[in-house]
Design an enzyme around this catalytic site. Structure first.
Site, PDB file in Angstrom:
ATOM      1  N   CYS A   1       0.825  -1.364   0.071  1.00 28.15           N
ATOM      2  CA  CYS A   1      -0.009   0.056  -0.049  1.00 28.15           C
ATOM      3  C   CYS A   1       0.926   1.287   0.000  1.00 28.15           C
ATOM      4  O   CYS A   1       1.899   1.264   0.711  1.00 28.15           O
ATOM      5  CB  CYS A   1      -0.872  -0.086   1.169  1.00 28.15           C
ATOM      6  SG  CYS A   1      -2.189  -1.431   1.354  1.00 28.15           S
TER       7      CYS A   1
ATOM      8  N   ARG B   1       6.029  -0.159  -6.059  1.00 28.32           N
ATOM      9  CA  ARG B   1       5.760  -0.713  -4.711  1.00 28.32           C
ATOM     10  C   ARG B   1       4.912  -2.182  -5.076  1.00 28.32           C
ATOM     11  O   ARG B   1       4.849  -2.932  -4.149  1.00 28.32           O
ATOM     12  CB  ARG B   1       5.152  -0.021  -3.751  1.00 28.32           C
ATOM     13  CG  ARG B   1       6.248   1.164  -3.215  1.00 28.32           C
ATOM     14  CD  ARG B   1       5.521   2.290  -2.481  1.00 28.32           C
ATOM     15  NE  ARG B   1       5.129   1.739  -1.249  1.00 28.32           N
ATOM     16  CZ  ARG B   1       5.712   1.637  -0.141  1.00 28.32           C
ATOM     17  NH1 ARG B   1       7.031   2.212  -0.003  1.00 28.32           N
ATOM     18  NH2 ARG B   1       4.892   1.108   0.867  1.00 28.32           N
TER      19      ARG B   1
ATOM     20  N   TRP C   1      -3.003  -2.802  -1.662  1.00 28.68           N
ATOM     21  CA  TRP C   1      -2.364  -4.111  -1.558  1.00 28.68           C
ATOM     22  C   TRP C   1      -3.245  -5.081  -0.849  1.00 28.68           C
ATOM     23  O   TRP C   1      -3.077  -4.883   0.440  1.00 28.68           O
ATOM     24  CB  TRP C   1      -0.874  -4.088  -1.196  1.00 28.68           C
ATOM     25  CG  TRP C   1      -0.282  -5.687  -1.251  1.00 28.68           C
ATOM     26  CD1 TRP C   1      -0.339  -6.199  -0.009  1.00 28.68           C
ATOM     27  CD2 TRP C   1       0.601  -6.064  -2.226  1.00 28.68           C
ATOM     28  NE1 TRP C   1       0.377  -7.485  -0.327  1.00 28.68           N
ATOM     29  CE2 TRP C   1       0.960  -7.386  -1.721  1.00 28.68           C
ATOM     30  CE3 TRP C   1       0.859  -5.882  -3.525  1.00 28.68           C
ATOM     31  CZ2 TRP C   1       1.611  -8.357  -2.107  1.00 28.68           C
ATOM     32  CZ3 TRP C   1       1.666  -6.821  -4.332  1.00 28.68           C
ATOM     33  CH2 TRP C   1       1.994  -8.098  -3.726  1.00 28.68           C
TER      34      TRP C   1
ATOM     35  N   ASN D   1      -2.390   2.729   5.755  1.00 26.07           N
ATOM     36  CA  ASN D   1      -1.313   1.752   5.381  1.00 26.07           C
ATOM     37  C   ASN D   1      -1.091   0.974   6.631  1.00 26.07           C
ATOM     38  O   ASN D   1      -1.147   1.493   7.819  1.00 26.07           O
ATOM     39  CB  ASN D   1       0.236   2.376   4.989  1.00 26.07           C
ATOM     40  CG  ASN D   1       0.316   2.699   3.590  1.00 26.07           C
ATOM     41  OD1 ASN D   1      -0.814   2.728   2.895  1.00 26.07           O
ATOM     42  ND2 ASN D   1       1.386   3.021   3.159  1.00 26.07           N
ATOM     43  N   GLY D   2      -1.057  -0.251   6.476  1.00 32.54           N
ATOM     44  CA  GLY D   2      -0.533  -1.101   7.775  1.00 32.54           C
ATOM     45  C   GLY D   2      -1.745  -2.146   8.078  1.00 32.54           C
ATOM     46  O   GLY D   2      -2.251  -2.473   7.189  1.00 32.54           O
TER      47      GLY D   2
ATOM     48  N   GLU E   1      19.810 -17.835  -3.859  1.00 39.73           N
ATOM     49  CA  GLU E   1      19.319 -16.603  -4.544  1.00 39.73           C
ATOM     50  C   GLU E   1      18.799 -16.891  -5.832  1.00 39.73           C
ATOM     51  O   GLU E   1      18.149 -16.206  -6.212  1.00 39.73           O
ATOM     52  CB  GLU E   1      20.408 -15.655  -4.272  1.00 39.73           C
ATOM     53  CG  GLU E   1      20.156 -14.091  -4.916  1.00 39.73           C
ATOM     54  CD  GLU E   1      19.069 -13.560  -4.365  1.00 39.73           C
ATOM     55  OE1 GLU E   1      18.096 -13.872  -3.419  1.00 39.73           O
ATOM     56  OE2 GLU E   1      18.627 -12.367  -5.076  1.00 39.73           O
TER      57      GLU E   1
ATOM     58  N   LYS F   1      15.370 -15.836  -7.330  1.00 41.70           N
ATOM     59  CA  LYS F   1      15.067 -14.881  -8.321  1.00 41.70           C
ATOM     60  C   LYS F   1      14.053 -15.530  -9.461  1.00 41.70           C
ATOM     61  O   LYS F   1      13.216 -14.915 -10.012  1.00 41.70           O
ATOM     62  CB  LYS F   1      16.577 -14.574  -8.782  1.00 41.70           C
ATOM     63  CG  LYS F   1      16.721 -13.322  -9.241  1.00 41.70           C
ATOM     64  CD  LYS F   1      16.779 -12.217  -8.425  1.00 41.70           C
ATOM     65  CE  LYS F   1      16.027 -12.065  -7.115  1.00 41.70           C
ATOM     66  NZ  LYS F   1      16.200 -11.274  -6.149  1.00 41.70           N
TER      67      LYS F   1
ATOM     68  N   GLU G   1      10.437 -16.107  -8.124  1.00 37.17           N
ATOM     69  CA  GLU G   1       9.615 -15.054  -8.146  1.00 37.17           C
ATOM     70  C   GLU G   1       8.947 -14.402  -9.519  1.00 37.17           C
ATOM     71  O   GLU G   1       8.118 -13.761  -9.387  1.00 37.17           O
ATOM     72  CB  GLU G   1       9.987 -14.093  -7.215  1.00 37.17           C
ATOM     73  CG  GLU G   1      11.414 -13.211  -7.844  1.00 37.17           C
ATOM     74  CD  GLU G   1      11.934 -12.361  -6.610  1.00 37.17           C
ATOM     75  OE1 GLU G   1      11.089 -11.754  -5.865  1.00 37.17           O
ATOM     76  OE2 GLU G   1      13.131 -12.274  -6.492  1.00 37.17           O
TER      77      GLU G   1
ATOM     78  N   HIS H   1      20.038 -36.242   1.030  1.00 31.20           N
ATOM     79  CA  HIS H   1      19.226 -36.758   2.337  1.00 31.20           C
ATOM     80  C   HIS H   1      17.573 -36.607   2.257  1.00 31.20           C
ATOM     81  O   HIS H   1      16.973 -36.192   3.082  1.00 31.20           O
ATOM     82  CB  HIS H   1      19.783 -35.556   3.486  1.00 31.20           C
ATOM     83  CG  HIS H   1      21.271 -35.825   3.905  1.00 31.20           C
ATOM     84  ND1 HIS H   1      21.549 -37.113   4.213  1.00 31.20           N
ATOM     85  CD2 HIS H   1      22.512 -35.420   3.615  1.00 31.20           C
ATOM     86  CE1 HIS H   1      23.087 -37.242   4.588  1.00 31.20           C
ATOM     87  NE2 HIS H   1      23.448 -36.070   4.142  1.00 31.20           N
TER      88      HIS H   1
ATOM     89  N   LYS I   1       7.593  -4.459  -3.765  1.00 34.53           N
ATOM     90  CA  LYS I   1       8.818  -4.036  -3.597  1.00 34.53           C
ATOM     91  C   LYS I   1       9.218  -3.776  -2.084  1.00 34.53           C
ATOM     92  O   LYS I   1      10.005  -4.025  -1.717  1.00 34.53           O
ATOM     93  CB  LYS I   1       8.990  -2.730  -4.586  1.00 34.53           C
ATOM     94  CG  LYS I   1      10.665  -2.200  -4.319  1.00 34.53           C
ATOM     95  CD  LYS I   1      11.209  -3.260  -5.136  1.00 34.53           C
ATOM     96  CE  LYS I   1      12.775  -3.088  -5.172  1.00 34.53           C
ATOM     97  NZ  LYS I   1      13.612  -4.104  -5.206  1.00 34.53           N
TER      98      LYS I   1
HETATM   99  C1  F6R Z   1      13.197 -10.668  -3.828  1.00 37.80           C
HETATM  100  C2  F6R Z   1      12.917  -9.598  -2.972  1.00 37.80           C
HETATM  101  C3  F6R Z   1      12.574  -9.715  -1.538  1.00 37.80           C
HETATM  102  C4  F6R Z   1      13.227  -8.928  -0.773  1.00 37.80           C
HETATM  103  C5  F6R Z   1      12.583  -9.244   0.713  1.00 37.80           C
HETATM  104  C6  F6R Z   1      13.274  -7.953   1.837  1.00 37.80           C
HETATM  105  O1  F6R Z   1      13.925 -10.106  -5.164  1.00 37.80           O
HETATM  106  O2  F6R Z   1      13.220  -8.404  -3.449  1.00 37.80           O
HETATM  107  O3  F6R Z   1      12.667 -10.994  -1.307  1.00 37.80           O
HETATM  108  O4  F6R Z   1      14.686  -8.996  -0.571  1.00 37.80           O
HETATM  109  O5  F6R Z   1      11.217  -8.585   0.778  1.00 37.80           O
HETATM  110  O6  F6R Z   1      13.214  -6.722   1.393  1.00 37.80           O
HETATM  111  P1  F6R Z   1      14.135  -5.397   1.956  1.00 37.80           P
HETATM  112  O7  F6R Z   1      15.456  -6.028   1.516  1.00 37.80           O
HETATM  113  O8  F6R Z   1      13.611  -4.183   1.484  1.00 37.80           O
HETATM  114  O9  F6R Z   1      14.038  -5.675   3.262  1.00 37.80           O
END
Ligand code: F6R
Length: 623
Positions: free
Chosen positions: A2, A27, A79, A105-106, A498, A502, A505, A521, A618
């Site tokens: 949001c 976002r 959101w 927001n929240g 990672e 990537k 997602e 295992h 984001k």
């Molecule tokens: C994956 C991604 C998320 C963020 C996570 C933490 O590409 O971007 O997994 O890494 O939501 O976000 P921050 O770093 O902003 O605390």
């Protein structure tokens, strides 16, 4: 997640609100809305499901002068958390009497109790399923109980503003949870109110005297030169000027100078922000390395005069992978106990914390709710805290004892790329600093040497960026039903995790990142000719073991892609992606790049938008 935006000035508020919401788009959101207030005290609301463009089109089809004259309003990108995606659930919400419109927001933890009370005792009908609508109704209710005389009498604008402010404080005391709220009130034209508790909110002002409000400081940079970040429990009355209050008492706040972030446009040769941001990795690393000079470290960590006995690294998602790397690397360099902990788990655990513990919080946005909760918990134990963040002035900066900034520049793609590489770089330099922090004379330290290794890695990433045709080929062969396991050992385990995150997602493929040694295992049961295995091998010590692991999965029919600096792995690979041999302890900064490219190119080959993956935001500002 949001986003809140507000405007008061000389321009049509609708235009400014739509511009603001457009900037907040990065976002992630599923619906949006605006509420404007005209000089005569009438509130008009427009909300739509889906993209801002739907809101814009709805506005175009309205009788323009109805709301276009307003120069004051609030807007929101939603959101969905409580209640599905619909225009009724979108914000702003209006109170039963029509006098208050709010954006929130929240999460309101006690919204059910409040909703029941308002429905059963006050017979108020709700039009949404959100945990936010009750805020508008509570404001109307409190106002009518306390200030009905003000509504009737010839009271001044100032008296009415004070009354609204008082009601906001009363309502805030009723609410439990995290909430940043923007309010307009029909009884006080040309005025916006703001309240913050555990969710960010800031007020901005530009040189033309226009006033803005946003939950996202980077968004304000596009409109203002000066901002004020609200602290928990504070309110603001925003009109031609802004006044701040703490429990009704006016307070002075220090202005923050905003610099418009450069380079936030996609260049013509990049179709997506993610592509652009992968190309920017070398610059992100170099800028971070340059910023984090020894002098800078000394200034930002004046309290760090001896090596901590225990260091915890905390974060979520990609930032958590930076934490795993940090724990491996720092333990190796400093020979002290280090552990990576998921921020969301830290809150549920009884982690041993004492005077000689340091907690390092890694977060790109500086606004992740789980990470902020974790740092608040650590602070309750009196532990020293450091934030590694990419957003100066984000919430974590005002909570942590020290900030170690990453200089990746604005990252707009939801999937984090350049910020991650910059986090790894900051972690390396912080680890070296932990190791030498008690030295009187830093001249004999290897800090400069480490910095030059980072420069070397940045240069080699440039070469990777220009040779990705093989990765494009793999991306084109992947099908939507494929399952992919990423494996690695030691530092390569971090890259495997990672790489898997990537790809999953943004391509929605099932992916998992594992320690190479863990296959046998359990996961080996899933290995068959229908799966891909991506093996990352950059560590001399574990090269032979990785060779065997790849041979083992290949013998079971899996298709093996090896990302390695060891030519030997080619013997057991279906596809071999050669990379250079870089300093092994820092290799994750480098070896993740082909996997970031693979994720990007796969999403593109599936015709998905890698910048806005489904269900992801984001900045994850709710727990
Ligand atoms: C994956 C991604 C998320 C963020 C996570 C933490 O590409 O971007 O997994 O890494 O939501 O976000 P921050 O770093 O902003 O605390």
């Amino acid at each position: 997640m949001c986003g809140i935006f507000g405007y008061i000035g000389q321009k049509p508020a609708v235009d400014q609100l739509l511009l603001g919401l457009k900037v907040l788009e990065y976002r992630g959101y599923d619906s949006a809305g605006i509420a404007v207030l005209n000089d005569k005290g009438s509130i008009n609301i427009l909300k739509r499901e889906g993209k801002i463009i739907n809101l814009l089109n709805a506005f175009k089809s309205l009788e323009k002068n109805k709301i276009y004259a307003s120069q004051c309003g609030i807007g929101h990108t939603r959101w969905a958390t409580h209640g599905g995606v619909s225009s009724n659930n979108a914000h702003p919400h209006i109170s039963y009497g029509g006098n208050f419109a709010i954006v929130h927001n929240g999460i309101i933890d006690n919204y059910r109790e409040i909703r029941n009370m308002l429905t059963n005792e006050q017979h108020i009908e709700f039009v949404s399923q959100t945990d936010s609508e009750e805020i508008a109704h509570l404001l109307e209710l409190e106002f009518s109980k306390r200030y009905s005389d003000i509504i009737r009498s010839e009271s001044t604008q100032r008296e009415r503003q004070k009354a609204v402010l008082d009601c906001i404080n009363v309502v805030a005391d009723i609410l439990k949870g995290s909430f940043a709220i923007g309010v307009i009130c029909a009884l006080t034209p040309n005025c916006i109110y703001a309240y913050k508790n555990l969710s960010p909110l800031a007020v901005g002002r530009n040189s033309s005297g226009e006033m803005y409000m946003s939950s996202d400081l980077p968004t304000l940079c596009n409109f203002c030169e000066t901002a004020y970040a609200l602290s928990d429990g504070e309110t603001a009355i925003i009109c031609k000027r802004v006044a701040f209050f703490d429990k009704g008492i006016e307070i002075q706040k220090k202005p923050i100078r905003l610099n418009k972030e450069k380079n936030t446009e996609r260049t013509s040769d990049c179709k997506h922000y993610m592509e652009k941001e992968i190309l920017e990795i070398p610059d992100a690393i170099l800028r971070t390395k340059d910023k984090l000079s020894l002098n800078y470290m000394r200034d930002t960590l004046p309290w760090l005069t001896k090596k901590p006995e225990t260091i915890y690294f905390l974060g979520c998602g990609t930032a958590f992978h930076a934490c795993i790397f940090a724990s491996y690397y720092t333990e190796k360099i400093c020979k002290v106990y280090c552990k990576a902990i998921l921020a969301s788990e830290f809150i549920c655990q009884d982690v041993k914390l004492n005077d000689s513990t340091v907690c390092v919080f890694i977060t790109q946005s500086g606004e992740t709710a789980d990470t902020l909760q974790a740092i608040r918990k650590a602070k309750q134990f009196g532990v020293r805290t450091i934030a590694i963040t990419n957003v100066a002035l984000s919430s974590i900066c005002s909570i942590s004892d020290s900030v170690v900034p990453t200089m990746a520049g604005v990252e707009l793609g939801v999937a984090s790329t350049k910020a991650y590489n910059a986090q790894l770089c900051a972690v390396v330099l912080l680890a070296v600093y932990f190791d030498i922090c008690d030295c009187i004379d830093f001249r004999h330290s290897n800090y400069a040497e480490i910095q030059s290794t980072i420069t070397d890695i940045a240069n080699r990433i440039n070469a990777l960026n220009s040779g990705k045709s093989k990765i494009e080929e793999i991306a084109k062969t992947l099908r939507r039903s494929d399952r992919i396991f990423f494996i690695g050992r030691g530092f390569d385990y971090v890259t495997a995790r990672e790489g898997a995150l990537k790809l999953k997602e943004i391509s929605y493929l099932y992916c998992d990142g594992l320690c190479g040694g863990e296959l046998k295992h359990g996961t080996l049961a899933l290995i068959s000719k229908d799966v891909y295995v991506v093996a990352v091998a950059t560590q001399t010590d574990s090269m032979k073991k990785m060779y065997n692991a790849v041979a083992e999965v290949r013998a079971r029919g899996a298709k093996c892609i090896c990302v390695s600096c060891f030519e030997k792995l080619n013997e057991v690979s279906d596809v071999f992606i050669p990379i250079e041999h870089v300093e092994e302890t820092m290799s994750p900064i480098y070896s993740i790049v082909p996997l970031q490219q693979l994720a990007y190119l796969t999403a593109v080959s599936f015709s998905l938008d890698p910048d806005k993956p489904r269900n992801l935001a984001k900045s994850v500002t709710v727990e």
